[in-house]
Every structure is written in structure tokens, then in C-alpha cells.
Design a protein around this motif. Structure first.
Motif, PDB file in Angstrom:
ATOM      1  N   VAL A 484       0.815  -1.217   0.000  1.00 24.30           N
ATOM      2  CA  VAL A 484       0.000   0.000   0.000  1.00 24.30           C
ATOM      3  C   VAL A 484       0.848   1.266   0.000  1.00 24.30           C
ATOM      4  O   VAL A 484       0.306   2.367   0.003  1.00 24.30           O
ATOM      5  CB  VAL A 484      -0.955   0.014   1.218  1.00 24.30           C
ATOM      6  N   GLY A 485       2.185   1.122   0.013  1.00 26.92           N
ATOM      7  CA  GLY A 485       3.061   2.282  -0.038  1.00 26.92           C
ATOM      8  C   GLY A 485       3.320   2.874   1.333  1.00 26.92           C
ATOM      9  O   GLY A 485       2.698   2.510   2.331  1.00 26.92           O
ATOM     10  N   HIS A 486       4.259   3.819   1.351  1.00 23.85           N
ATOM     11  CA  HIS A 486       4.613   4.494   2.611  1.00 23.85           C
ATOM     12  C   HIS A 486       3.417   5.264   3.131  1.00 23.85           C
ATOM     13  O   HIS A 486       2.823   6.087   2.432  1.00 23.85           O
ATOM     14  CB  HIS A 486       5.785   5.445   2.356  1.00 23.85           C
ATOM     15  N   ARG A 487       2.996   4.949   4.350  1.00 28.27           N
ATOM     16  CA  ARG A 487       1.835   5.559   4.986  1.00 28.27           C
ATOM     17  C   ARG A 487       0.573   5.407   4.148  1.00 28.27           C
ATOM     18  O   ARG A 487      -0.312   6.267   4.163  1.00 28.27           O
ATOM     19  CB  ARG A 487       2.094   7.036   5.291  1.00 28.27           C
ATOM     20  N   GLY A 488       0.510   4.315   3.385  1.00 31.65           N
ATOM     21  CA  GLY A 488      -0.678   4.068   2.577  1.00 31.65           C
ATOM     22  C   GLY A 488      -0.828   5.023   1.422  1.00 31.65           C
ATOM     23  O   GLY A 488      -1.959   5.347   1.008  1.00 31.65           O
TER      24      GLY A 488
END
Length: 595
Positions: A484-488
């Protein structure tokens, strides 16, 4: 909190005794490995100490016309064995140093992740990260090499002095006079190295703080055209680190060259005095040669001692910063990280909540956030908290979770003061959705089961359907296992909120806390989640904080807060008639005509 502020300066440097005690705490588990490395270093030093005597014997044998083969073989064996033993000892020490750094990092990380919220909010995260990385790295040299260098340097220095005294006391006096003179100058330099190193480490922490500030609001930085300004902020901290690092390097270079200067000056003095003594027949030339060899041998132990002191000065600054972390207030250990905390004698069914004259402020001297707040929430149903920003609504949740301790009064869950609950028991009964609905780097599945590692696939698919995330999962390239990537960052704001709600529901809590949990949802998804919350409230106590009153009009009870006090408690219809503030909020949100 302004996380871009400079690192905290309220730490006090450790005294020399405290530093040594803290250093021993790190080295103690590896003391036998350090002892082995020290033994190897001493064996190598002993071999080197015998070489000048062997050389003297060689010169005397040559002068008498005897054979020198045996002495040459002995010298060769001394060199080879001494080098091999020293190399093995160096490997043992380097391996031990890495183990010390690993242990220190594990200790600091465990401490940081158990910090009380008040401590965490006081110190910038970037500075805390610097303690784990840069500061622990400095332990590598001081924990083993400095200890062994100091021990072997001292032993070898004393042994060499004894040998030199045995050869000629007059030449020894000349040598010690020069060494003491230069050593005194070096002693004046060492405190400067310590100060420069500590300031350099603080500046490195400032770099981390500045980067964390920029990366934490990366899109805002770009949208504001502030890349140049933020780059300048980081570069300013980098320049401070460079300036103090150069200052430390300058004094280290001065200290490092002092040993060579001492030997060179002593060599000239001994050569002059020794030459005169040889010429007068007071000593043979072989004695002068052996003495000069010992003099050059002194360079190594003196260098070891200087390096050890320099490493200690550098490491003492790092140890002080690491020790400061270990002194920060922490919460009790809840349990293993890979297993959910066990509910000890948990009461089945929904939890009740009661605030009794609760007062709270973050620190002495700051204004109160709560002023004698009192209300009661029975089990099941939905209770909404409304009021202007800064009324103290989110603080209610923080006190229930024991992120902060009340200043006065009591917070009770199931009729029991939360301070009498173990944190494991209390928090395992609560599902909590924060205001900014954080999503962690990793896969969607990892985020969903973060609070409930034992959740089954059926549990996951059920909560996905209830929070309308099943459609998202279907279009993701790897389904639940999609990062989901860094910090979504690969999810929308509404998707992040639904993930946070799903994560809380998977925990199957007895008490569900929703802090602005639907603020970024569109009308369709908000309505769907309202239905989910209504369904959950039949079996769970639900507390909701919302500025959007459309999410709370169906609540069983509404608590109206203003300026840290409870103004009124009732249903939507009752409060519209009875409380002017609530009526105004309702009218502003177009829920009902103004009265």
C-alpha cells in the motif's frame, strides 16, 4: 506538536564514572570474547617486545663471530606467530563490536517503542531515530577496540619501559621527559574532541529531524514550492554537523600525530645522548640499537592509548545520548510483538465507560484540557462526542486508552479504574481508529491483521465486505498482498479510513473508539459504514468523535463538550431543544432549522 523542532536539550552528560558503568553494561555480556581479544593482543605485543632483545643478541653474536641462523629463525617465528595471533584477536574484537552495536540497537528500539505518548511527543522522531543509527554506531569502537587498546597499550608501554630501564636508565629518563611533555599537551586536547563530537552528533540528529519534517508532509512541500527552503533547512543542519565534525577531526589529528612527534623527538634526544655514551664506552652499540628499537616500539602502545582516549571521548557523547533514551518514561511491556495480548479474566460483552470529575493537562504549568469531566456510557449502543475544535473530545479516547494519565478524577471501564487494569487487558478490549487513520508501509493484509494477528481468512473477507473494501481488493494487482506504499500512499484518504476501521473491527473489541473515522468518506460509503457501526453497536460499546453531525444523529446518546467541560448529554432531538451550542452546531451542519 512541532516535530520539526530541534532535538531535546534537556539531557545531561554522564560523568566519567557513569559513562564507564554504562559502557560496561554493554560489554559485560561479551566480556569473555573481549578477554580473548585482549589475550591475543597481549601475545602479539609480547612477541614484538622480544624482538629488540633478539636483535641485540644478533648484533652481539655477529660481533663475536658466532652463527646467527638460530636467532634469525627465532625472529621469524616471533613475527609470524605474533601477526597471526593479533589478526585473530582483531577479528574477535570486530565481531564482538558488531554484537555490542546490535544489542544496543535492540535495547534502544525496544525502549523507543514503549515510550509513553507524552515522552514521544516531547522529542522529535528524527532525533530518536538518530540515537538508533548514528549514536549506536559510535559504540563499535569504544566498546571493544578502545577497551583493548587501552589495556594492551598500557601493558605494552609499561613492559617496554621496564625493558628500556634494564638496558639503560639514563636513556630512559631522556625518553620519559619528552613523552610526558607531549602527553600533557595531548591531555589538553581530549576535552575539545569530546565537545566537538557531542555537538556533531546533535547536528546529525537535527538532520534527521529536518528530513522527517519534509518527508512527513512531502506533498505539501511540493505543492507549496518549498523544496528549496526545506533543502536549505537540511543543508544548514548538515553544515553544522560538518563544522563540528571538522573541528573534532582537527583535534583528533593533533592528538593522533602527538605520539609520532613524541617518539621522533625522543629518538633525536636518545640518539644524541646515546651516541655520546657509546663514544665514551659507557654502553655498547648493541644496547643503543636495542634501546632505539624499543623507542620506536613505544610508538604503537602510545598510539593505542591515544586512540583509546579519542574513541572514549567520541563514544562518551554517544553513550550519554543513548542513556538519555533509556531514562525516558516507558509503559510496561504488554506482550510479545507477534501475539495478541491475552485478556486476563475479561468480562464478556460490551464494556461500560464512566468519567468521574476528570481533570487533565499534559504537563505541569500547561492549561487544563479537561475540567471535572463527568459522564457515563452503559454497555452497547453508540455514544457520540461533539463540540468545537479543542473541546477535549479526542482526549477522552486518549485517557481511556491510557495514552495519558488523568491529572485528577477517575476513568472507569466496567466499573474498574483504568489504572487498575493491566495495559494488555485494557487495550486488548478496545478497537481504536485514530483521527488521521494511519496505514503502515506493507501489504493490505498486514495492515488489516495488524491489531489481530490471529484473524482467519473468513474473518478478513467478512470485514472487507462490511467496510466496502472488497471491491478495492478485487482491483488490486495482488489482492490482499498488494503493498500500500509508505503511509498508505497508494490508497485514497477514504480507503485509508476504511482500512483503519476494518483493522479495528477485526480485533472484535468490546469497546470501539472512532475518532473522526468517516471524515474523508463520500456520502455512499459513509452511509454504509454508519450501518456497520449501528450493527456493531448491538454487541459492542461504540464511542464516536465527529464534527460531521450527520454521523451521530442516530446515536443512542450524545455528549456535548466545550472548553474541556461536558455541557449536556442526551439524544439529538433532546439536545436540539435544550442546548444552544448543539442547536447551533446542528443548524450549521444543515441537520435542522435554526431555532
Amino acid at each position: 506538536m512541532n516535530t520539526a523542532s530541534a532535538p531535546a536539550k534537556d539531557e545531561t552528560s554522564l560523568s566519567a564514572r557513569e559513562t564507564v558503568r554504562a559502557l560496561y553494561g554493554y560489554v559485560r555480556p561479551h566480556r569473555w570474547a573481549v578477554a580473548l581479544g585482549l589475550l591475543c593482543a597481549l601475545v602479539g605485543a609480547a612477541g614484538a617486545l622480544l624482538q629488540p632483545l633478539a636483535t641485540k643478541a644478533l648484533v652481539d653474536r655477529m660481533a663475536s663471530g658466532g652463527t646467527i641462523a638460530g636467532i634469525l629463525i627465532g625472529l621469524t617465528v616471533l613475527v609470524v606467530v605474533g601477526t597471526a595471533v593479533e589478526a585473530f584477536g582483531a577479528y574477535v574484537l570486530e565481531r564482538t563490536a558488531e554484537s555490542v552495536v546490535l544489542a544496543a540497537r535492540r535495547t534502544v528500539v525496544r525502549q523507543l517503542l514503549r515510550l509513553r505518548i507524552a515522552e514521544f511527543e516531547r522529542i522529535p522522531p528524527g532525533d530518536l531515530m538518530s540515537r538508533v543509527t548514528a549514536d549506536t554506531t559510535l559504540l563499535r569502537a569504544v566498546s571493544t577496540q578502545a577497551v583493548v587498546s587501552a589495556a594492551t597499550g598500557a601493558v605494552a608501554f609499561v613492559a617496554a619501559i621496564v625493558m628500556m630501564a634494564f638496558l639503560d636508565a639514563v636513556l630512559l629518563g631522556v625518553t620519559l621527559g619528552v613523552v610526558v611533555l607531549v602527553g600533557g599537551a595531548v591531555a589538553l586536547v581530549m576535552p575539545r574532541i569530546a565537545r566537538a563530537t557531542e555537538r556533531a552528533q546533535e547536528a546529525v540528529g537535527e538532520i534527521s529531524v529536518a528530513l522527517e519534517r519534509a518527508f512527513g508532509a512531502f506533498r505539501t512541500v511540493k505543492a507549496s514550492g518549498a523544496e528549496g527552503r526545506e533543502t536549505a533547512r537540511v543543508e544548514a543542519a548538515a553544515r553544522r554537523a560538518w563544522r563540528h565534525g571538522v573541528k573534532s577531526a582537527k583535534w583528533e589529528a593533533a592528538a593522533g600525530s602527538a605520539d609520532e612527534l613524541a617518539v621522533q623527538l625522543a629518538f633525536l634526544a636518545v640518539l644524541a645522548v646515546g651516541g655520546a655514551r657509546v663514544a665514551s664506552g659507557q654502553i655498547p652499540v648493541s644496547t643503543l640499537i636495542a634501546f632505539l628499537l624499543y623507542l620506536f616500539y613505544l610508538m604503537e602502545p602510545v598510539s593505542r592509548l591515544v586512540d583509546a582516549v579519542s574513541s572514549y571521548q567520541e563514544g562518551s557523547a554517544a553513550i550519554s545520548r543513548i542513556a538519555a533514551v533509556e531514562r525516558l518514561a516507558t509503559e510496561p511491556v504488554i506482550g510479545r510483538q507477534d501475539t495478541p495480548p491475552r485478556q486476563e479474566a475479561a468480562v464478556p460483552g460490551p464494556a461500560s465507560v464512566r468519567f468521574e470529575d476528570v481533570s487533565f493537562r499534559y504537563r505541569p504549568g500547561l492549561p487544563y484540557v479537561h475540567h471535572q469531566v463527568s459522564f457515563e456510557v452503559p454497555g452497547t449502543g453508540t455514544t457520540a462526542f461533539v463540540g468545537p475544535s479543542g473541546a477535549g473530545k479526542s482526549t477522552v479516547f486518549a485517557l481511556i486508552e491510557r495514552f495519558h494519565e488523568v491529572t485528577g478524577g477517575r476513568v472507569l471501564v466496567d466499573g474498574k479504574d483504568v489504572q487498575d487494569w493491566s495495559l494488555a487487558e485494557l487495550r486488548s478490549a478496545i478497537g481504536y481508529v485514530e483521527q488521521d487513520a494511519p496505514v503502515l508501509a506493507g501489504t493490505l493484509r498486514e495492515n488489516l491483521v495488524f491489531a489481530a494477528p490471529g484473524a482467519t481468512d473468513d474473518d478478513i473477507h467478512d470485514v472487507l465486505a462490511r467496510t466496502k473494501l472488497d471491491a478495492l481488493v478485487e482491483r488490486l494487482p495482488h489482492g490482499l498482498d498488494t503493498p500500500v506504499g509508505h503511509r498508505g500512499s497508494k490508497l485514497s484518504g477514504g480507503e485509508r479510513q476504511r482500512v483503519a476501521i476494518a483493522r479495528a473491527l477485526l480485533r472484535k473489541p468490546r469497546l470501539l473508539l472512532l475518532d473522526e473515522a468517516t471524515s474523508q468518506l463520500d456520502a455512499v460509503n459513509e452511509l454504509a459504514l454508519r450501518d456497520v457501526v449501528t450493527e456493531v453497536a448491538r454487541e459492542t460499546t461504540v464511542l464516536v468523535v465527529a464534527h460531521r453531525l450527520s454521523t451521530v444523529t442516530g446515536a443512542d446518546r450524545i455528549v456535548v463538550m466545550d472548553a474541556g467541560r461536558v455541557r449536556a448529554v442526551g439524544t439529538h432531538e433532546e439536545l436540539v431543544d435544550e442546548d444552544p451550542l448543539y442547536a447551533q452546531l446542528a443548524a450549521t451542519q444543515l441537520l435542522t432549522p435554526a431555532r
